[in-house]
Design an enzyme around this catalytic site. Structure first.
Site, PDB file in Angstrom:
ATOM      1  N   HIS A 266       0.840  -1.203   0.000  1.00 41.61           N
ATOM      2  CA  HIS A 266       0.000   0.000   0.000  1.00 41.61           C
ATOM      3  C   HIS A 266       0.881   1.263   0.000  1.00 41.61           C
ATOM      4  O   HIS A 266       0.708   2.157  -0.822  1.00 41.61           O
ATOM      5  CB  HIS A 266      -0.903  -0.016   1.240  1.00 41.61           C
ATOM      6  CG  HIS A 266      -1.830   1.156   1.348  1.00 41.61           C
ATOM      7  ND1 HIS A 266      -3.141   1.118   0.938  1.00 41.61           N
ATOM      8  CD2 HIS A 266      -1.639   2.419   1.819  1.00 41.61           C
ATOM      9  CE1 HIS A 266      -3.711   2.285   1.146  1.00 41.61           C
ATOM     10  NE2 HIS A 266      -2.820   3.105   1.692  1.00 41.61           N
ATOM     11  N   GLU A 267       1.831   1.307   0.918  1.00 46.93           N
ATOM     12  CA  GLU A 267       2.681   2.502   1.020  1.00 46.93           C
ATOM     13  C   GLU A 267       3.577   2.646  -0.211  1.00 46.93           C
ATOM     14  O   GLU A 267       3.897   3.761  -0.615  1.00 46.93           O
ATOM     15  CB  GLU A 267       3.504   2.472   2.307  1.00 46.93           C
ATOM     16  CG  GLU A 267       2.685   2.396   3.608  1.00 46.93           C
ATOM     17  CD  GLU A 267       1.571   3.447   3.723  1.00 46.93           C
ATOM     18  OE1 GLU A 267       1.720   4.542   3.135  1.00 46.93           O
ATOM     19  OE2 GLU A 267       0.550   3.159   4.389  1.00 46.93           O
ATOM     20  N   GLU A 296      -4.683   7.903  -3.026  1.00 46.29           N
ATOM     21  CA  GLU A 296      -5.239   6.655  -2.500  1.00 46.29           C
ATOM     22  C   GLU A 296      -5.551   5.673  -3.629  1.00 46.29           C
ATOM     23  O   GLU A 296      -5.479   4.454  -3.437  1.00 46.29           O
ATOM     24  CB  GLU A 296      -6.495   6.968  -1.671  1.00 46.29           C
ATOM     25  CG  GLU A 296      -6.914   5.885  -0.704  1.00 46.29           C
ATOM     26  CD  GLU A 296      -5.978   5.700   0.487  1.00 46.29           C
ATOM     27  OE1 GLU A 296      -5.061   6.530   0.695  1.00 46.29           O
ATOM     28  OE2 GLU A 296      -6.157   4.701   1.220  1.00 46.29           O
TER      29      GLU A 296
END
Lengths: 497, 497
Positions: A266-267, A296
């Site tokens: 995700h990061e 996002e």
């Protein structure tokens, strides 16, 4: 004009240098600073922040921005035009909000997260309510101060986090979510639960091996360690200051293998976005992601659509088994894939799965809207929260700690932020579909060629940094305006099986 | 006076906030910053450094210091008196050195370490010589600019690093070293070499286990992890900004067990010193160690006199064996103790053992003295270096890389710094002896009560921060002026066996 341009750039350079120091202080604070150093650091921070504020509110700087804005068509540099428009928009606060009220609000929201944390700890909503009431009241006043013929009420707050997205756009989006996803999710999550090998959730997964796998993932995703690094912190986050310095964190739980894997991926989605910003923006005010929603969309696409795909694990499960031979013995990749893609009715947003996530956001969106338009009072929040959770997620919290007190955002004044989380997932589906027309995404994932996805994303999204609005990015990347249709399709297809 | 005090404090607070930012930027740079971020950081640094220089050279600030200095006896706050004296001394440069020459020298020494590193890499002294010549020439001019009836020549440079220590004091010290230690060392290092179990130098000692042992050492030494942390970096160092934030680093080599152990203990000696500064100095210009020599006395005492003592390993060797059961199997503590206390003729200062260390420094001291008083020319340095190494250490380098090019210090303008390294070891012996009269040091080490040593050091040395000169600290801690006698005694006793 020349003189105003130079003046503007001179101030900008200084302000950016201070921002660099603040960025580093916050990175240090979140990742390793010793506990006892907090007060000393915050003393130094206040001194430097005052110096920086003096620059930002310097009449010469403000004059330069205003003059350049008034003569925008005389500017030849297109990027500078965009910067000046943004800078001028930023002056709204200085010009329209009484200084005393603004400073009072800064103090309020600085201490807000402390009060919230204590209230959450003690499961005591009444402790938090007076602060939250003041924050909501100020935001109601703020939107009055800032209102224009085009933008009013909650729209103003929403626009601060996602330019061009207001109640009209979000209502369309969330109505689709409500009509299409809510019944689907309630159906899926009422099916009998699948049984998994106990070791998947009960074995111990040593930290050093998890770290080894996270570093393996960094290679797989071509996250550039020459321009960033991976570190551990309490809550995973991305922190970038320029294309050449964008850092990410993850958190290792010895009893939860999946957590660090998907946090790291995700990061990396966030991190690769900023690493791939055109470096020419590093020295301008235009470096970074264009909006929270587009940011996002990248992290969610990397985490869920790539990282939780079967194609991905067909290729990389062997490496995971190599790291955890005993723990994963005799567990086939199919079972692991099912395990990391379970859909459950849950209470906590940050732990929610891909399918149910947007419903948690829906609850917050409806509440924010009513708080700002005055239909809902802070004291009635817990009741409303629990009711909506039951209605949309199919599960009602039994404590406020697991309910309305779970998120930090409002305590820091961030009202209008939550909706971007769900929007990001929906953007991701639309972008993925478009990318998939040009490259066979599943195939490149399976062939361990995520670099091809990065390259596409750089060309269509990342390189533009903040020079395009979210709506423009969607046009460039998908040749369409935003539509939640592909998001609903994607989830229905994935979770029907 | 009140108005000048306030003005001084206001500037000091701002300057300290900038120093904090620079401290953190340098810590980050040395420990984890991504490679590609160097230029971006240095751009921000230059902008902030300019802002900070504006403060330090502000005529109002200078006036405040001068007025307060002229009326020193009217100041009631004794600590402030000390600060003002130091601040006034700091004005020497601004007042006596032509600004252009000073700035030119800053640029020269900033690029100096790059040139030095390349020359060392290529083993090419001629490449470095022109830069070093300019640095030496400037220092010869500098001492002319700064000379006073009391202080002239090399004394001025020495005094910058160790207040109150000039050629007279160092000559006394180094003459003792020459007369007493040189023949002793040559004798000891010509004895037949002891044989050790091959595993001590050849086994693999995994990083994570070494790290575990370093963390164990932090507990043993009561290094306060609430006010500091241990991290890995290329070269071990200590970096403190206040009593509540003093960080240390070490470096793990998988084929060298001793390196990280003694680096960690050495840096803890520095770190505990600053952690135990009275916190009231955190907001003043008086936080930190009083001099390089006193600082080094703490690190050397912790590393060598405590960390390499038999009493220490009697108590802690079991834990080391627990970390490395296979590697240290059947190796008794006596053998390990002998292994970590070998004396050897070696070429590289930073790898030298406790016994031979000061002889490496002696070589540098004699060279610096002759460079500054004009008896030695830069071009003759390699010849002189090799000759003195043969004479004092008993081993002549065959390359300049292992000789005169090995240290970075001169390339950054640090002439007069080296002697403090040897002085620190000698201070340590004198301080240890004095402490040993009040507490049985070996006994508390063996009883795992190093906290008692920390407590004594806090009372006699650490808490004073920079409010006492090195000479005053020695008086407080040992009731004597400096004498190298105990240092020679200590080494002769330890290495006669």
């Amino acid at each position: 004009m020349e003189q105003y341009i130079n003046l503007y750039k001179e101030f900008r350079q200084k302000i950016k240098a201070f921002e660099y120091a603040f960025w580093l202080m916050s990175w240090d604070q979140e990742t390793e600073a010793p506990n006892a150093s907090v007060d000393y650091r915050s003393k130094q921070f206040q001194v430097l922040a005052t110096e920086s504020y003096m620059l930002e509110s310097d009449p010469k700087y403000i004059e330069a921005i205003e003059k350049l804005y008034e003569n925008l068509d005389q500017l030849e540099d297109e990027d500078l035009k965009i910067e000046i428009k943004e800078a001028n928009k930023g002056l709204r606060i200085v010009k329209k909000v009484p200084k005393d009220e603004w400073i009072e609000y800064q103090v309020l929201t600085q201490s807000g997260s402390h009060i919230w944390a204590q209230a959450k700890e003690k499961n005591d909503f009444d402790m938090y309510a007076p602060t939250l009431e003041k924050i909501v009241d100020f935001n109601k006043k703020l939107v009055k101060y800032l209102e224009t013929p085009e933008l009013k009420g909650y729209d103003i707050l929403l626009d601060m986090f996602e330019e061009g997205f207001g109640v009209k756009e979000y209502d369309t989006f969330f109505n689709t979510v409500k009509e299409e996803l809510v019944p689907f999710v309630l159906e899926v999550t009422s099916r009998p639960k699948q049984k998994f090998n106990r070791r998947l959730s009960k074995a111990v997964y040593p930290k050093d091996k998890q770290s080894e796998f996270s570093h393996y993932l960094m290679e797989v995703f071509s996250y550039d360690t020459n321009k960033g690094l991976l570190k551990e912190s309490a809550h995973p986050f991305t922190s970038g200051v320029s294309s050449v310095d964008t850092r990410i964190t993850t958190h290792f739980y010895e009893n939860n293998l999946a957590s660090a894997i998907f946090s790291t991926i995700h990061e990396m989605g966030h991190g690769i976005y900023e690493q791939q910003n055109d470096p020419k923006y590093d020295d301008t005010a235009l470096h970074g992601g264009t909006s929270l929603g587009i940011h996002e969309s990248q992290s969610r696409m990397y985490e869920n659509m790539i990282g939780r795909s079967f194609a991905f694990w067909k290729t990389h499960y062997a490496k995971l088994v190599e790291c955890f031979p005993k723990q994963l013995k005799d567990i086939p990749v199919e079972e692991f894939y099912q395990y990391i893609n379970q859909a459950k009715r849950s209470l906590i947003r940050v732990e929610a799965d891909e399918l149910t996530y947007s419903l948690h956001v829906l609850v917050r969106y409806e509440i924010e809207k009513e708080l700002i338009n005055g239909k809902l009072k802070v004291k009635d929040l817990p009741r409303k929260w629990n009711q909506l959770m039951g209605q949309y997620v199919g599960k009602r919290p039994s404590t406020n700690k697991e309910g309305v007190l779970q998120d930090i955002h409002w305590s820091g004044g961030a009202i209008g932020y939550f909706p971007t989380y769900a929007l990001g997932s929906a953007y991701a589906a639309q972008i993925y579909r478009s990318m998939n027309k040009e490259i066979n995404v599943e195939k490149v994932i399976e062939e361990n060629n995520i670099a091809a996805i990065n390259a596409w994303s750089k060309e269509h999204i990342h390189k533009f940094a903040q020079t395009k609005t979210p709506k423009q990015i969607l046009q460039i990347a998908t040749q369409q305006d935003f539509t939640p249709k592909y998001y609903v399709e994607y989830l229905k297809e994935k979770f029907s099986n």
